[in-house]
Design a protein around this motif. Structure first.
Motif, short mmCIF file in Angstrom:
data_model
loop_
_atom_site.label_atom_id
_atom_site.label_comp_id
_atom_site.label_asym_id
_atom_site.label_seq_id
_atom_site.Cartn_x
_atom_site.Cartn_y
_atom_site.Cartn_z
N SER A 128 0.82 -1.22 0.00
CA SER A 128 0.00 0.00 0.00
C SER A 128 0.85 1.27 0.00
CB SER A 128 -0.94 -0.01 1.20
OG SER A 128 -0.17 -0.19 2.38
N ARG A 129 2.15 1.16 0.29
CA ARG A 129 3.01 2.35 0.31
C ARG A 129 4.07 2.34 -0.80
NH1 ARG A 129 5.54 1.26 4.77
NH2 ARG A 129 4.21 -0.52 5.10
N ARG A 130 4.67 1.15 -1.02
CA ARG A 130 5.71 1.09 -2.04
C ARG A 130 5.10 0.67 -3.37
NH1 ARG A 130 9.31 -3.21 -0.26
NH2 ARG A 130 7.34 -3.92 0.59
N SER A 149 -0.41 0.64 -24.36
CA SER A 149 -0.75 1.62 -23.32
C SER A 149 -1.31 0.90 -22.09
CB SER A 149 -1.73 2.65 -23.84
OG SER A 149 -2.36 2.24 -25.01
N TRP A 150 -1.33 1.63 -21.01
CA TRP A 150 -1.85 1.08 -19.75
C TRP A 150 -3.19 1.72 -19.43
CZ3 TRP A 150 0.36 -2.88 -17.22
CH2 TRP A 150 1.70 -3.19 -17.50
N LEU A 151 -4.08 0.92 -18.87
CA LEU A 151 -5.39 1.40 -18.45
C LEU A 151 -5.56 1.10 -16.96
CD1 LEU A 151 -7.55 -0.09 -21.35
CD2 LEU A 151 -6.76 2.26 -21.17
N ARG A 152 -6.02 2.12 -16.22
CA ARG A 152 -6.39 1.91 -14.82
C ARG A 152 -7.88 2.09 -14.75
NH1 ARG A 152 -2.05 4.22 -10.39
NH2 ARG A 152 -3.14 2.85 -8.98
N ASN A 153 -8.60 1.03 -14.40
CA ASN A 153 -10.07 1.08 -14.41
C ASN A 153 -10.59 1.59 -15.75
OD1 ASN A 153 -10.37 0.12 -11.86
ND2 ASN A 153 -11.32 1.96 -11.01
N LEU A 179 5.05 -0.10 -15.88
CA LEU A 179 4.18 0.82 -15.16
C LEU A 179 4.43 0.66 -13.67
CD1 LEU A 179 1.63 2.75 -15.22
CD2 LEU A 179 0.33 0.71 -14.68
N GLU A 180 4.72 1.78 -13.01
CA GLU A 180 4.90 1.76 -11.56
C GLU A 180 3.61 2.26 -10.95
OE1 GLU A 180 9.01 2.73 -9.29
OE2 GLU A 180 7.83 4.44 -9.92
N TYR A 181 3.07 1.56 -10.00
CA TYR A 181 1.80 2.01 -9.42
C TYR A 181 1.65 1.44 -8.02
CZ TYR A 181 -0.35 -2.58 -9.86
OH TYR A 181 -0.65 -3.90 -9.71
N ILE A 182 0.87 2.16 -7.22
CA ILE A 182 0.56 1.70 -5.87
C ILE A 182 -0.73 0.88 -5.99
CG2 ILE A 182 -0.04 2.41 -3.52
CD1 ILE A 182 2.48 3.77 -3.82
N PRO A 183 -0.66 -0.40 -5.69
CA PRO A 183 -1.86 -1.22 -5.86
C PRO A 183 -3.00 -0.73 -4.97
CG PRO A 183 0.07 -2.57 -5.35
CD PRO A 183 0.46 -1.15 -5.13
N LYS A 184 -4.19 -0.71 -5.54
CA LYS A 184 -5.39 -0.32 -4.79
C LYS A 184 -6.40 -1.43 -4.94
CE LYS A 184 -5.62 4.59 -5.46
NZ LYS A 184 -6.29 5.38 -6.48
N ALA A 185 -7.11 -1.71 -3.86
CA ALA A 185 -8.09 -2.80 -3.91
C ALA A 185 -9.20 -2.44 -4.90
CB ALA A 185 -8.66 -3.03 -2.52
#
Ligand SMILES: *[C@@H]1O[C@H](CO)[C@@H](O)[C@H](O)[C@H]1NC(C)=O
Ligand SMILES: *[C@@H]1O[C@H](CO)[C@@H](O)[C@H](O)[C@H]1NC(C)=O
Ligand SMILES: *[C@@H]1O[C@H](CO)[C@@H](O)[C@H](O)[C@H]1NC(C)=O
Length: 246
Positions: A128-130, A149-153, A179-185
């Motif tokens: 949740s932080r890294r 390309s990347w899609l978030r939702n 893609l670097e991202y903070i995972p979200k539920a």
């Protein structure tokens, strides 16, 4: 944006005239054929005039005349639009130049396209932080033109960490984008790949691997039951060998 528009990049280069100057000013005009319909019925010919990357005047075959976007551009457009012979010639470029080249391109490249094999992988697991690092790889495609390309939702991500495309050395290409991202539920991360080998943009969902039940954190430990079973197997094997050697 349709995939076929990517191909127009090729045609851009053919007519471009670059005139560089030592002091860094940069002026060029750039002809483009833009289309997305397979029968080229929506073909548009554009001839843009740029100064230091700024578009100051453009001919658009749908409009049928030059349009200026700066004072200098407007003045030049007026002069060029009076030359009807030139305007008719530019209008004819839709068929003469654009459709003819698009047909060649379709026959020689587009119709021989080989679609990529796409793979999503986790490079670095975050929490949740890294941030996590995901990689979308497309392998063994032809021709080189591709859009990953990347899609978030379902929304396009603009700050992609890195993208690298390289030739395999055998006419095929591969591309890797991270893609670097903070995972979200409850959030969907997908990779979208557009290529001539596909009839539509392909979307690959990233499904995080389920936490394995067999993940060991400590040393391997046998239970008493396992030990008894092993012992039984050893004794049985020993008995069998003894029996055979008799
Ligand atoms: C060309 O002109 C048409 C008609 O005005 C317009 O719909 C189209 O967007 C223009 N194309 C470009 C690339 O500017
Ligand atoms: C995420 O993807 C799953 C499966 O593809 C879908 O059922 C769900 O509606 C998607 N959720 C969002 C927020 O897009
Ligand atoms: C994506 O959708 C899920 C479920 O609807 C939501 O909880 C989450 O906040 C969304 N994430 C983004 C970045 O929009």
């Amino acid at each position: 944006m349709s995939l076929l528009k990517l191909w127009s990049v090729h045609h851009f280069l053919m007519l471009s005239v670059f005139t560089g100057a030592a002091n860094g000013y940069y002026t060029y005009h750039w002809a483009q054929c833009i289309y997305s319909s397979p029968d080229f019925s929506d073909m548009v010919f554009l001839d843009g005039y740029y100064f230091n990357k700024y578009l100051y005047m453009q001919f658009n075959s749908t409009v049928g005349e030059f349009v200026g976007f700066t004072e200098f551009g407007v003045r030049n457009a007026e002069i060029l639009n009076k030359d009807q012979a030139y305007i008719q010639q530019l209008k004819a470029e839709v068929d003469r130049f654009c459709k003819a080249n698009a047909a060649l391109y379709k026959k020689d490249i587009h119709d021989k396209a080989v679609a990529p094999a796409v793979k999503l992988s986790l490079v670095k697991k975050g929490d949740s932080r890294r941030p996590s690092l995901l990689m979308c790889s497309a392998y063994d495609f032809y021709p080189e033109q591709i859009k990953v390309s990347w899609l978030r939702n379902g929304t396009l991500v603009t700050d992609v960490t890195s993208t690298e495309k390289m030739p395999n050395g055998d006419w095929y290409y591969q591309i890797h984008t991270e893609l670097e991202y903070i995972p979200k539920a409850g959030e969907n991360i997908s990779c979208m790949v557009e290529h001539a080998g596909f009839s539509k943009p392909m979307i690959y969902d990233w499904n995080p691997p389920p936490v394995s039940e067999f993940e060991w954190s400590g040393p391997l430990l046998f239970t008493a039951g396992d030990a008894a079973l092993m012992l039984g197997i050893i004794i049985a094997a020993a008995g069998f060998i003894y029996y055979k050697s008799k």
